[in-house]
Design a protein around this motif. Structure first.
Motif, mmCIF file in Angstrom:
data_model
loop_
_atom_site.group_PDB
_atom_site.id
_atom_site.type_symbol
_atom_site.label_atom_id
_atom_site.label_comp_id
_atom_site.label_asym_id
_atom_site.label_seq_id
_atom_site.Cartn_x
_atom_site.Cartn_y
_atom_site.Cartn_z
ATOM 1 N N ALA A 199 0.838 -1.038 0.004
ATOM 2 C CA ALA A 199 0.151 -0.002 -0.099
ATOM 3 C C ALA A 199 0.877 1.190 0.064
ATOM 4 O O ALA A 199 0.731 2.159 -0.732
ATOM 5 C CB ALA A 199 -0.824 -0.054 1.129
ATOM 6 N N ASP A 200 1.726 1.294 0.603
ATOM 7 C CA ASP A 200 2.799 2.317 0.795
ATOM 8 C C ASP A 200 3.673 2.526 -0.533
ATOM 9 O O ASP A 200 3.762 3.909 -1.121
ATOM 10 C CB ASP A 200 3.644 2.159 1.876
ATOM 11 C CG ASP A 200 3.247 2.496 3.342
ATOM 12 O OD1 ASP A 200 2.169 2.947 3.325
ATOM 13 O OD2 ASP A 200 3.686 1.917 4.215
ATOM 14 N N LEU A 201 3.940 1.467 -1.120
ATOM 15 C CA LEU A 201 4.713 1.684 -2.536
ATOM 16 C C LEU A 201 3.838 2.305 -3.546
ATOM 17 O O LEU A 201 4.154 3.147 -4.157
ATOM 18 C CB LEU A 201 5.094 0.311 -2.924
ATOM 19 C CG LEU A 201 6.458 -0.414 -1.980
ATOM 20 C CD1 LEU A 201 6.509 -1.774 -2.595
ATOM 21 C CD2 LEU A 201 7.560 0.372 -2.071
ATOM 22 N N ARG A 202 2.513 1.918 -3.474
ATOM 23 C CA ARG A 202 1.614 2.408 -4.317
ATOM 24 C C ARG A 202 1.401 3.794 -4.117
ATOM 25 O O ARG A 202 1.319 4.594 -4.990
ATOM 26 C CB ARG A 202 0.445 1.380 -4.495
ATOM 27 C CG ARG A 202 -0.648 1.990 -5.489
ATOM 28 C CD ARG A 202 -1.979 1.102 -5.799
ATOM 29 N NE ARG A 202 -1.624 -0.035 -6.451
ATOM 30 C CZ ARG A 202 -1.540 0.110 -7.770
ATOM 31 N NH1 ARG A 202 -1.955 1.248 -8.400
ATOM 32 N NH2 ARG A 202 -1.163 -1.012 -8.519
ATOM 33 N N ALA A 203 1.155 4.220 -3.153
ATOM 34 C CA ALA A 203 0.790 5.506 -2.622
ATOM 35 C C ALA A 203 1.951 6.435 -3.278
ATOM 36 O O ALA A 203 1.969 7.593 -3.492
ATOM 37 C CB ALA A 203 0.632 5.580 -1.148
ATOM 38 N N ILE A 204 3.311 5.891 -2.768
ATOM 39 C CA ILE A 204 4.339 6.708 -3.133
ATOM 40 C C ILE A 204 4.536 6.755 -4.657
ATOM 41 O O ILE A 204 4.838 8.058 -5.307
ATOM 42 C CB ILE A 204 5.836 6.049 -2.631
ATOM 43 C CG1 ILE A 204 5.641 6.034 -1.095
ATOM 44 C CG2 ILE A 204 7.046 6.781 -3.122
ATOM 45 C CD1 ILE A 204 6.881 5.340 -0.376
ATOM 46 N N MET A 205 4.199 5.761 -5.300
ATOM 47 C CA MET A 205 4.340 5.783 -6.768
ATOM 48 C C MET A 205 3.323 6.520 -7.570
ATOM 49 O O MET A 205 3.628 7.525 -8.324
ATOM 50 C CB MET A 205 4.206 4.279 -7.236
ATOM 51 C CG MET A 205 4.346 4.233 -8.954
ATOM 52 S SD MET A 205 4.070 2.556 -9.418
ATOM 53 C CE MET A 205 2.490 2.551 -9.578
ATOM 54 N N GLU A 206 2.144 6.696 -6.813
ATOM 55 C CA GLU A 206 0.876 7.623 -7.476
ATOM 56 C C GLU A 206 1.374 9.084 -7.374
ATOM 57 O O GLU A 206 1.154 9.858 -8.206
ATOM 58 C CB GLU A 206 -0.224 7.333 -6.523
ATOM 59 C CG GLU A 206 -0.829 6.136 -6.776
ATOM 60 C CD GLU A 206 -1.948 5.864 -6.120
ATOM 61 O OE1 GLU A 206 -2.401 6.712 -5.075
ATOM 62 O OE2 GLU A 206 -2.835 4.992 -6.542
ATOM 63 N N ARG A 207 2.460 9.574 -6.293
ATOM 64 C CA ARG A 207 3.096 10.860 -6.090
ATOM 65 C C ARG A 207 3.993 11.167 -7.394
ATOM 66 O O ARG A 207 4.109 12.205 -7.636
ATOM 67 C CB ARG A 207 3.661 10.969 -4.915
ATOM 68 C CG ARG A 207 2.661 11.094 -3.772
ATOM 69 C CD ARG A 207 3.603 11.198 -2.442
ATOM 70 N NE ARG A 207 4.555 12.433 -2.297
ATOM 71 C CZ ARG A 207 4.055 13.395 -1.647
ATOM 72 N NH1 ARG A 207 2.870 13.734 -1.461
ATOM 73 N NH2 ARG A 207 4.922 14.436 -1.487
ATOM 74 N N ALA A 208 4.388 9.937 -7.910
ATOM 75 C CA ALA A 208 5.426 10.348 -8.651
ATOM 76 C C ALA A 208 4.634 10.261 -10.431
ATOM 77 O O ALA A 208 5.436 10.916 -11.374
ATOM 78 C CB ALA A 208 6.444 9.032 -9.016
ATOM 79 N N THR A 209 3.398 9.926 -10.669
ATOM 80 C CA THR A 209 2.918 9.671 -11.726
ATOM 81 C C THR A 209 2.250 10.940 -12.466
ATOM 82 O O THR A 209 1.575 11.631 -11.588
ATOM 83 C CB THR A 209 1.730 8.926 -11.737
ATOM 84 O OG1 THR A 209 2.536 7.482 -11.264
ATOM 85 C CG2 THR A 209 1.279 8.519 -13.328
ATOM 86 N N PRO A 210 2.626 11.696 -13.558
ATOM 87 C CA PRO A 210 2.244 12.900 -13.980
ATOM 88 C C PRO A 210 0.632 12.826 -14.170
ATOM 89 O O PRO A 210 0.050 11.766 -14.614
ATOM 90 C CB PRO A 210 2.924 13.215 -15.258
ATOM 91 C CG PRO A 210 4.165 12.297 -15.122
ATOM 92 C CD PRO A 210 3.896 11.292 -14.093
ATOM 93 N N VAL A 211 0.068 13.942 -14.065
ATOM 94 C CA VAL A 211 -1.547 14.101 -14.160
ATOM 95 C C VAL A 211 -1.493 15.048 -15.213
ATOM 96 O O VAL A 211 -1.055 15.937 -15.572
ATOM 97 C CB VAL A 211 -2.273 14.596 -13.133
ATOM 98 C CG1 VAL A 211 -3.519 14.727 -13.519
ATOM 99 C CG2 VAL A 211 -1.960 13.485 -11.950
ATOM 100 N N VAL A 212 -2.170 14.501 -16.418
ATOM 101 C CA VAL A 212 -2.385 15.467 -17.747
ATOM 102 C C VAL A 212 -4.141 15.720 -17.739
ATOM 103 O O VAL A 212 -4.693 14.896 -17.658
ATOM 104 C CB VAL A 212 -1.784 14.490 -19.038
ATOM 105 C CG1 VAL A 212 -2.271 15.428 -20.205
ATOM 106 C CG2 VAL A 212 -0.555 14.440 -18.819
#
Length: 548
Positions: free
Chosen positions: A535-548
């Motif tokens: 869950a933490d890995l996914r939450a951190i990864m979501e902070r990295a993913t650009p939003v267009v």
């Protein structure tokens, strides 16, 4: 249907149309923390412009069509001019227009307490377009503190350097809407050891004026309007102001021998210069050249940290975007636990770099605070050593997330990979900065107090950070091994600074991942080895993913 008309399947769409400021959670949080949400709002237009397809194309073209040197005109007159592709000028015009060069110094003089944080965030954001044109922007920014040693020269040059009008071409500064600055410090026999310089400064008939005779081994952006140059005057190593055009409109004799054939940074021209009667005006006292120019060095070191952080963020954006859209082995790459670990680990690294970079810029926004001055003195070489040293491995890992797609030039990642080592070399290599840390600790005891106070703000927030701080302080007691262990000390001090900032201000999962990996005694630097939960890995990864 013909294959040439068939849409490609399972390819990530181009990453364009995103705002590189507002989509960067770590940057938004850091700028808001140190300068307020109004500054983030002010940077939104810059962030949107940097994320456009147009900006991406100009960055590509500026690097594809490299600068060209013309030493003589058709009549045999020496002109020493460098021509740039129109895309270079497009990038420069906007960088200057956004006030990313010397504008913050004038804004600070007018009462702003956030000008340098704004500029730092803008510099990182605009670097997404192309890293190379940041060099003349950075040197122009850095020239002002040195110029202020001489009130007359500052009055002549600073308004033009701070102007937000891009006005290329060699003309006297009085005829220009804006100007750019550079520096000439190193020589072929000495490199970073500038006290070994042999270029001679001969006094002229007018007090403060000299002629320079010698060479400079590595001077970037030779079409800039003015340079700060070190040379040996009768009283010792001295700093000089060297304009490309003299007040009467004639060219200052300054021969460009050749442009460097560099690994990266190829859109920017870097030159070898020969000086033979080149006019220079003394800046500061004779024999005080290093002390005069040291503030310029400090400012360019800050930009090395900013530029490396921008490289991390740009390449991470590409990696996170790719894995969010590319499928393999029965599902999206971004849903695979090991890929989540890699991207999350990269995000942790980028967040730590961002937090430290903006914290350093905030220290520049507090010029009258001795605590902030002491922290800046020690944290700049620490961050320059650590963040810049970690960038090449980071970029390589981000590139690998795209596989073969990341290895082709069209992705833009090979360009960033070639760029990645630069900031660790420029303004002092890793050893120079690590030894500068030792020098500061030995000569200025207040800098250690400032470091202890800064990491102390997070005391009790994470036991692993507390142990790392104690272990780092213990390293200082081993006087016999200090020089040979200078890199280890600098790395640990920098990581503790980053950890303290993340513990205080970042989401809990980010701080936990950083402290559990970077502050352990067995960390080997391999990305994708976090022990955090899914869950933490996914939450951190979501902070990295650009939003267009």
């Amino acid at each position: 249907m013909s294959s040439r008309n068939r849409a490609s399947s399972n390819q990530a769409p181009p990453l364009v149309g995103h705002n590189v400021v507002t989509a960067d959670a770590a940057l938004v949080e850091a700028v808001t923390r140190h300068a307020g949400s109004d500054v983030v709002d002010d940077l939104a237009a810059l962030g949107a412009a940097a994320g456009t397809a147009e900006a991406r194309e100009h960055g590509t073209l500026a690097n594809r069509h490299e600068p060209e040197l013309t030493t003589y005109d058709r009549y045999g007159n020496r002109i020493d001019e460098v021509a740039f592709h129109p895309s270079w000028h497009w990038l420069m015009e906007r960088a200057v227009g956004f006030g990313l060069q010397a504008a913050p110094w004038e804004q600070q003089s007018a009462g702003s307490t956030t000008a340098h944080v704004r500029r730092a965030a803008g510099f990182m954001a605009w670097s997404h377009t192309d890293p190379a044109h940041g060099c003349p922007i950075s040197m122009t920014y850095a020239a002002v503190p040195a110029l202020r040693v001489d009130e007359t020269l500052a009055k002549e040059w600073v308004p033009a350097l701070a102007a937000t009008s891009y006005d290329p071409g060699l003309r006297p500064v009085a005829e220009k809407r804006g100007a750019l600055a550079g520096m000439g410090m190193t020589e072929k026999q000495g490199g970073s050891d500038v006290r070994a310089n042999v270029t001679e400064a001969r006094p002229a008939s007018v007090d403060g004026e000299y002629t320079l005779h010698g060479h400079k081994w590595f001077t970037s952006a030779p079409m800039n309007d003015v340079f700060l140059v070190l040379a040996q005057a009768p009283g010792g190593l001295t700093c000089f102001l060297v304009p490309r055009s003299l007040p009467d409109g004639t060219r200052n004799p300054l021969d460009i021998v050749r442009l460097k054939d560099k690994l990266g940074n190829r859109a920017n021209a870097s030159a070898e210069l020969e000086l033979d009667g080149t006019a220079g005006v003394r800046l500061g006292d004779e024999g005080r050249g290093v002390r005069t120019i040291i503030e310029m060095v400090a400012a360019t070191r800050l930009d090395c940290v900013l530029g490396s952080t921008a490289l991390m963020r740009h390449t991470l954006n590409e990696a996170a975007w790719h894995v969010a859209h590319r499928s393999a082995f029965g599902g999206l790459l971004g849903d695979k636990p090991l890929m989540q670990n890699v991207v999350a680990d990269l995000q942790v690294e980028a967040e730590a770099a961002t937090a430290l970079a903006v914290r350093l810029a905030a220290a520049v926004d507090a010029p009258g605070d001795p605590q902030e001055a002491a922290l800046r003195r020690i944290a700049l070489p620490l961050a320059k050593f650590w963040v810049c040293k970690r960038t090449p491995g980071f970029v390589a890992e981000a590139l690998e997330c795209l596989g073969g797609n990341g290895y082709v030039e069209e992705s833009g990642l090979p360009l960033r990979y070639r760029e990645a080592p630069l900031n660790s070399v420029w303004e002092g290599s890793g050893n120079v900065n690590a030894l500068d840390v030792l020098r500061a600790l030995a000569r200025e005891p207040e800098v250690l107090d400032a470091w202890i106070a800064e990491v102390g703000h997070a005391r009790g927030g994470d036991a692993r950070l507390d142990r790392a701080v104690d272990d780092t302080l213990a390293l200082l007691g081993d006087g016999g091994e200090l020089e040979s262990g200078a890199r280890r000390l600098a790395g640990r001090m920098a990581a503790c600074l980053q950890g303290a900032l993340l513990v205080r201000f970042s989401p809990a999962e980010v701080a936990d991942a950083f402290c559990g990996s970077r502050l352990g005694t067995t960390y080997d630097g391999t990305y994708g080895t976090l022990t955090s939960g899914a869950a933490d890995l996914r939450a951190i990864m979501e902070r990295a993913t650009p939003v267009v």
